[in-house]
Design an enzyme around this catalytic site. Structure first.
Site, mmCIF file in Angstrom:
data_model
loop_
_atom_site.group_PDB
_atom_site.id
_atom_site.type_symbol
_atom_site.label_atom_id
_atom_site.label_comp_id
_atom_site.label_asym_id
_atom_site.label_seq_id
_atom_site.Cartn_x
_atom_site.Cartn_y
_atom_site.Cartn_z
ATOM 1 N N CYS A 1 -0.130 -6.734 45.894
ATOM 2 C CA CYS A 1 -0.208 -7.234 44.510
ATOM 3 C C CYS A 1 0.843 -6.582 43.620
ATOM 4 C CB CYS A 1 -1.588 -6.929 43.911
ATOM 5 S SG CYS A 1 -2.951 -7.265 45.026
ATOM 6 N N GLU B 1 -2.974 -1.638 63.727
ATOM 7 C CA GLU B 1 -2.112 -2.246 62.701
ATOM 8 C C GLU B 1 -0.729 -2.461 63.316
ATOM 9 O OE1 GLU B 1 -2.179 -3.628 59.573
ATOM 10 O OE2 GLU B 1 -0.071 -3.944 60.081
ATOM 11 N N SER C 1 -3.272 0.144 53.926
ATOM 12 C CA SER C 1 -3.882 0.172 52.586
ATOM 13 C C SER C 1 -2.851 0.168 51.466
ATOM 14 C CB SER C 1 -4.775 1.408 52.437
ATOM 15 O OG SER C 1 -5.741 1.418 53.454
#
Ligand code: FAD
Length: 466
Positions: free
Chosen positions: A45, A35, A41
């Site tokens: 939204c 990453e 994670s």
């Protein structure tokens, strides 16, 4: 021998895949995940609601931290960018951004979950101080810090899609006068223009200025380099702060350079198990893939977290020797701006035309609760059905609290290829605080079924071609 799985991108799709594979296969798989950012994670939204103040701190948006993933046995390497994929050698070239070190890493199976890149207009001043994207937690933090420091009075949101309207609400909640600019004829082009017009009117009633049919041509800055106004084909709009919500495109440069095939929308194409077509050892999911629309039969880029999570889970099952599929989507999405809820599933009229369907369409206005119940509010449902068979093709909803999630009934009907006639008999829940005795979805289905019957009667009355 232990299968060595390497994952590129540690957010929704990548870490759902990694966690699911580990859950099923345990020590039977070795998983390395790369990453390039600082978080794993996390719920992008939630960014508009965090900026709005509904969520008090960014930590609440983290579903699983790097440490939590590592405790589950995943070798997670943060701030590490994958720079090249060598498919023949089964090897990646990676760069440790913090340590400044480059090295290679081998894989038996590769998961590409690189997400999407936000569209930034190639216009003068687009990178000026005071112009913000909202793709990552860092973007959200930078915007919030700026709102606190500068106390802007006027904001411009460029783009009237769902992120644009959610950000408009967030800025309104900070007491800022907001203008939304979009080059389309109505905001929310994922709905038909008549439903977009209803959203437009409602936003204006909320005090949000909405400039449609207006292309942004540049960004004017002051002598301090900070944004002063947004330049458009119709004049300039003063702005102390600008938020860009122009959509995203698949982040597939790395995959393309490796020779993996892309679809018409520049996303990776996969089979139902999420294996990249023609490459059994390469899997892809999330915002970097295209998905099959099960109603139109056409591929689309639908960058939504709901799909990224499901696709990641499917990849994880299959990597672990279990079996799962992601058959496609029906195009369901919901959003809100202030008290107005917005939902859609299936095809817009123009999608139905492009897919070659002849259709009927109806619109009904109804209440969200029984007419006599305190607090009942208006909602509008538009329903489209195939003209000959009556098969449901799409539903759009714009209305007040309690409207949007009704779309799930329509999405389920669509998934099961129901006709609008079948839908009229659906056993939906009723009690006065929740719905009128005829739920708005049933009212729309009844009207659509009548339109289908009428179209059939009209056909029978037409003289046969000789
Ligand atoms: C403001 C906002 C609101 C949203 N609201 C909703 C909503 O209400 N409902 C909904 O369903 N969806 C929503 N979404 C969309 C949803 O967040 C995305 O669809 C989802 O995050 C996609 O997950 P992903 O794992 O495919 O990609 P991403 O979340 O983008 O993750 C990809 C990861 O890959 C990393 N990466 C990329 N390239 C490399 C590389 N070369 N090396 C190493 N790492 C790399 C990136 O740093 C990133 O962390 C919203 C998005 C935004 C921005």
């Amino acid at each position: 021998m232990t299968e060595r799985i390497v994952v590129i991108g540690a957010d929704a799709a990548g870490m759902s895949a990694a966690a699911q594979a580990k859950r099923i296969a345990g020590d039977g798989v070795e998983i390395v995940a790369f990453e390039r950012g600082a978080h794993t994670s996390y719920a992008a939204c939630g960014i508009p609601y965090w900026v709005a103040g509904d969520i008090d701190k960014w930590e609440r948006l983290i579903a699983r931290s790097p440490e939590a993933h590592r405790r589950n046995g995943i070798d997670l390497r943060m701030r590490t960018q994958v720079e090249e994929i060598d498919l023949d050698a089964g090897r990646l070239a990676v760069h440790d951004l913090a340590g400044g070190r480059s090295y290679r890493e081998g894989f038996d199976s590769l998961v590409i979950a690189t997400g999407a890149v936000p569209v930034r207009p190639p216009l003068p001043g687009a990178d000026a101080s005071g112009v913000f994207g909202v793709q990552t937690l860092d973007d959200g933090a930078a915007l919030l810090a700026d709102l606190g420091r500068v106390q802007p009075r006027q904001a411009v949101v460029v783009g009237g899609g769902y992120i644009g309207v959610e950000m408009a609400e967030a800025l309104v909640r900070h007491g800022v006068a907001v203008t939304v600019v979009d080059q389309a004829a109505q905001p929310m082009t994922t709905l038909d223009p008549d439903m977009g017009a209803a959203i437009h009117r409602a936003m204006e009633e909320m005090g949000i200025d909405v400039h449609t049919g207006t292309a942004v041509t540049g960004f004017e800055t002051g002598s301090d380099g900070r944004i002063r106004s947004v330049l458009t084909a119709h004049g300039s709009i003063p702005a102390d702060v600008v938020v860009l919500g122009l959509g995203v495109r698949p982040n597939t440069g790395l995959a393309h350079d490796a020779g993996l095939p892309l679809g018409d929308h520049a996303g990776l194409r996969t089979n139902q198990q999420m294996q990249v077509l023609g490459h059994d050892r390469v899997w892809a999911g999330g915002d970097c893939v295209e998905v099959l629309n099960l109603v139109s039969g056409q591929y689309q880029h639908v960058p939504l977290g709901t799909h990224a999570n499901k696709q990641g889970r499917v990849i994880g099952h299959n990597l672990a020797g279990s079996y799962a599929t992601f058959p496609g989507v029906v195009g369901t999405a919901i959003s809100k701006v202030c008290h107005l809820e917005i939902a859609r599933t299936g095809l817009r009229e123009r999608d139905a035309e492009r897919a070659g369907f002849a259709y009927v369409t109806v619109t009904v206005r109804s209440g969200t609760k029984a007419a006599y119940f305190p607090g009942t509010q208006q909602m509008r449902v538009k329903m489209t059905a195939e003209r000959r068979s009556g098969r449901l093709l799409g539903v759009q909803i714009v209305g007040h609290q309690g409207s949007a999630k009704r779309i799930d009934t329509a999405a389920t009907a669509l998934w099961n290829r129901m006709t609008v006639e079948d839908m009229t008999s659906l056993d939906l829940g009723y009690a006065p605080p929740f719905s009128p005795v005829w739920d708005p979805i049933l009212v729309a289905a009844r009207k659509a079924a009548a339109a289908v019957r009428q179209a059939g009667a009209d056909r029978q009355q037409q003289p046969a071609a000789g």
